[in-house]
Structures are given as structure tokens and as C-alpha cells.
Write an enzyme that holds these catalytic residues in place. Structure first.
Site, PDB file in Angstrom:
ATOM      1  N   SER A 134       0.781  -1.193   0.080  1.00 61.07           N
ATOM      2  CA  SER A 134       0.121  -0.145  -0.016  1.00 61.07           C
ATOM      3  C   SER A 134       0.779   1.368  -0.092  1.00 61.07           C
ATOM      4  O   SER A 134       1.974   1.195  -0.607  1.00 61.07           O
ATOM      5  CB  SER A 134      -0.985   0.116   1.205  1.00 61.07           C
ATOM      6  OG  SER A 134      -1.731   1.104   1.258  1.00 61.07           O
ATOM      7  N   TYR A 148      -4.726   8.152  -6.813  1.00 60.75           N
ATOM      8  CA  TYR A 148      -3.707   7.064  -6.347  1.00 60.75           C
ATOM      9  C   TYR A 148      -3.942   6.855  -4.687  1.00 60.75           C
ATOM     10  O   TYR A 148      -4.264   5.808  -4.304  1.00 60.75           O
ATOM     11  CB  TYR A 148      -2.082   7.617  -6.421  1.00 60.75           C
ATOM     12  CG  TYR A 148      -1.137   6.765  -5.739  1.00 60.75           C
ATOM     13  CD1 TYR A 148      -0.683   5.721  -6.378  1.00 60.75           C
ATOM     14  CD2 TYR A 148      -0.726   6.974  -4.522  1.00 60.75           C
ATOM     15  CE1 TYR A 148       0.257   4.841  -5.789  1.00 60.75           C
ATOM     16  CE2 TYR A 148       0.113   6.174  -3.667  1.00 60.75           C
ATOM     17  CZ  TYR A 148       0.844   4.807  -4.645  1.00 60.75           C
ATOM     18  OH  TYR A 148       1.570   4.181  -3.977  1.00 60.75           O
ATOM     19  N   LYS A 152      -5.213   3.427  -3.022  1.00 63.52           N
ATOM     20  CA  LYS A 152      -4.598   2.741  -1.826  1.00 63.52           C
ATOM     21  C   LYS A 152      -5.345   2.667  -0.598  1.00 63.52           C
ATOM     22  O   LYS A 152      -5.179   1.812   0.268  1.00 63.52           O
ATOM     23  CB  LYS A 152      -3.268   3.503  -1.610  1.00 63.52           C
ATOM     24  CG  LYS A 152      -2.200   3.653  -2.460  1.00 63.52           C
ATOM     25  CD  LYS A 152      -1.720   1.809  -2.525  1.00 63.52           C
ATOM     26  CE  LYS A 152      -0.757   1.879  -3.691  1.00 63.52           C
ATOM     27  NZ  LYS A 152      -0.360   0.215  -4.245  1.00 63.52           N
TER      28      LYS A 152
END
Length: 272
Positions: A134, A148, A152
Site C-alpha cells: 500500500s 492514487y 490505496k
């Protein structure tokens, strides 16, 4: 005792550094990459101890086939490291539908497909360790990395639920949450949206907020990874780098203060 480790995104950065560290100490490694020519040096040096597989993690059928090929070749998979992924830089407003879908497809769905594929193998073995790469940006956020961050955050939620579901099978789940490191994640491996003039100031402030000290040396992470996969009771979450934990503590202190400030409103919304 040596382990059999399946790692994606092994062509460069963390993936290649870790794959080599595993091989150096005698582990068997299944290394996937879109271009397996990038693994030729490891293949030449370690021979049958490495199984290179050309893989696009976005292809669910190929993910399941790769897990089956690895199991047939080595007999088991002790550790799966879902490392493949990339960063999309740009404001939320700038992001096209295809850019958004591609970011989530690789960073989240590719990880999900491989996780699903390896679970029957690990359940049959009665043991296993799934390591999801992660980011500290799966816990806190930065501007111009919204998609992004979203990918995650999704990995974090999925993996925490997964850990509760599979613990009785002897399967551990860990999330690795690096701060910035001097890989090409923000360089050659990165994708960028088409810029809008309105966000120039936000991007300039973001660029000015980082210094060289914010970025760790990727080679320095190998001891942490080896300790993680060798641990009898590995943690659900492990930060990498000196910047991540202090930053998260600061952000969460602010979040808790705001939640407390609005707690009466929250409680009244319960209705009884």
C-alpha cells in the site's frame, strides 16, 4: 527454512530489490513483470530458484494462471507480495475517466485478483502470508494524487477485512505503507494528467513542500521486508521510512480533534 515467494512488479524498484534479497538468502522466487527481459540478470545468476512470469496484473485469467503455474513449479506459495502498481499525478478535476479506471484497475483490482487466486492454495497448505504494498497515502492524503490515494485507501479496507476472514486458515495479511523513496515511482513509472492552468498553484505548492530528506533509500528496506515475512505473528500494518508514522500521528490528532468537536451532532443523529 527457505520460502517460496510470489512477487509482482519485479522489474524495477522495490520489487526487483526485494526479489534479489530473497534469492540471495536462498528463497525461491516467482517474479512477475510485464517485460521479463528486465529479470535476465537474476535468471542468469539464480537459475531454477527463480521462475519469471510475464504478467499484466489487470488480466484476471492470467493472474489465476500465473498462481497455478507457480504452484505447479514450486509445489507451494508461502508468501504473495502484491507490489505491482503506479502513481497517477494530477488533480481530481483533470483526471479522465480512462485514467481513473486504469489507476484503480492496476492498483486495486490487479491486487484483488491475485489475492483471490492464491487463497485456495494457502488454505490447502494451512498457512500463508499475503503482503499488500500500500502506501502511507493509503492512510493520509496529498493533493494532486487523489486517484492514487483512492486506490490505496481501497487496498487498506479490502486487506483489513480480508485479514479477519482468513486468520482461521493460518493465513496472515500485512499492509506495507512506505513514505516516499528514491525509486522511479514519481519519475519514469509515473503517469500525469493533462494540466489545467487553474491547478498550477496547487501543484507548485506540492512540489515545494518536499525535500530530499523526505525520500528514503529503497535498498534500506530489505531488512524490514525479511523481518516481516519471517515473523511468526506479522503485523497488519508496517510503515517503511522515518517520515510516515510522525506524519500519520499528526494527521490523526487533527482528525480526532475535529470528530470530538462535532461529537454532539454525531450522537444526536443516532436518534435514541
Amino acid at each position: 527454512m527457505s520460502k517460496t515467494i510470489f512477487i509482482t512488479g519485479a522489474s524495477r524498484g522495490f520489487g526487483k530489490i526485494w526479489a534479489e534479497a530473497f534469492l540471495q538468502r536462498g528463497d525461491k522466487v516467482v517474479a512477475t513483470a510485464r517485460d521479463i527481459n528486465s529479470l535476465s540478470d537474476l535468471i542468469d545468476q539464480y537459475g531454477d530458484a527463480i521462475l519469471p512470469i510475464k504478467l499484466d496484473v489487470n488480466d484476471r485469467a492470467a493472474d489465476f494462471a500465473a498462481i497455478q503455474k507457480a504452484t505447479d513449479y514450486f509445489g507451494q506459495i508461502d508468501v504473495l507480495i502484491n507490489n505491482a502498481g503506479y502513481g497517477l499525478f494530477g488533480s481530481v478535476e483533470e483526471t479522465t475517466e480512462q485514467e481513473a479506471r486504469d489507476q484503480i484497475e492496476t492498483n486495486f483490482f490487479g491486487l484483488l485478483w491475485l489475492t483471490q487466486a492464491v487463497l485456495p492454495v494457502m488454505r490447502k497448505q494451512g498457512h500463508g502470508h499475503i503482503v499488500q504494498v500500500s502506501s502511507v497515502l493509503g492512510v493520509v492524503t496529498l493533493p494532486v494524487l487523489g486517484l492514487y490515494n483512492a486506490s490505496k485507501y481501497a487496498v487498506e479496507g479490502l486487506s483489513e477485512s480480508l485479514a479477519a476472514e482468513v486468520s482461521s486458515f493460518g493465513i496472515h495479511v500485512s499492509l506495507i505503507e512506505p513514505n516516499g523513496f528514491s525509486t522511479d515511482w514519481g519519475g519514469a513509472s509515473a503517469f500525469h494528467t493533462a494540466p489545467m492552468q487553474e491547478y498550477e498553484g496547487v501543484k507548485a505548492a506540492f512540489a515545494a513542500s518536499t525535500t530530499d530528506d523526505d525520500y528514503g533509500y529503497p535498498e534500506s528496506t530489505t531488512d524490514a521486508i525479511l523481518q516481516l515475512i519471517d515473523a511468526k505473528n506479522p503485523p497488519l500494518r508496517l510503515f517503511l521510512g522515518k517520515k510516515a508514522l510522525p506524519w500519520v500521528k499528526q494527521v490523526y490528532a487533527g482528525r480526532i480533534a475535529e470528530w470530538d468537536q462535532w461529537s454532539e451532532v454525531s450522537t444526536a443523529a443516532h436518534g435514541h
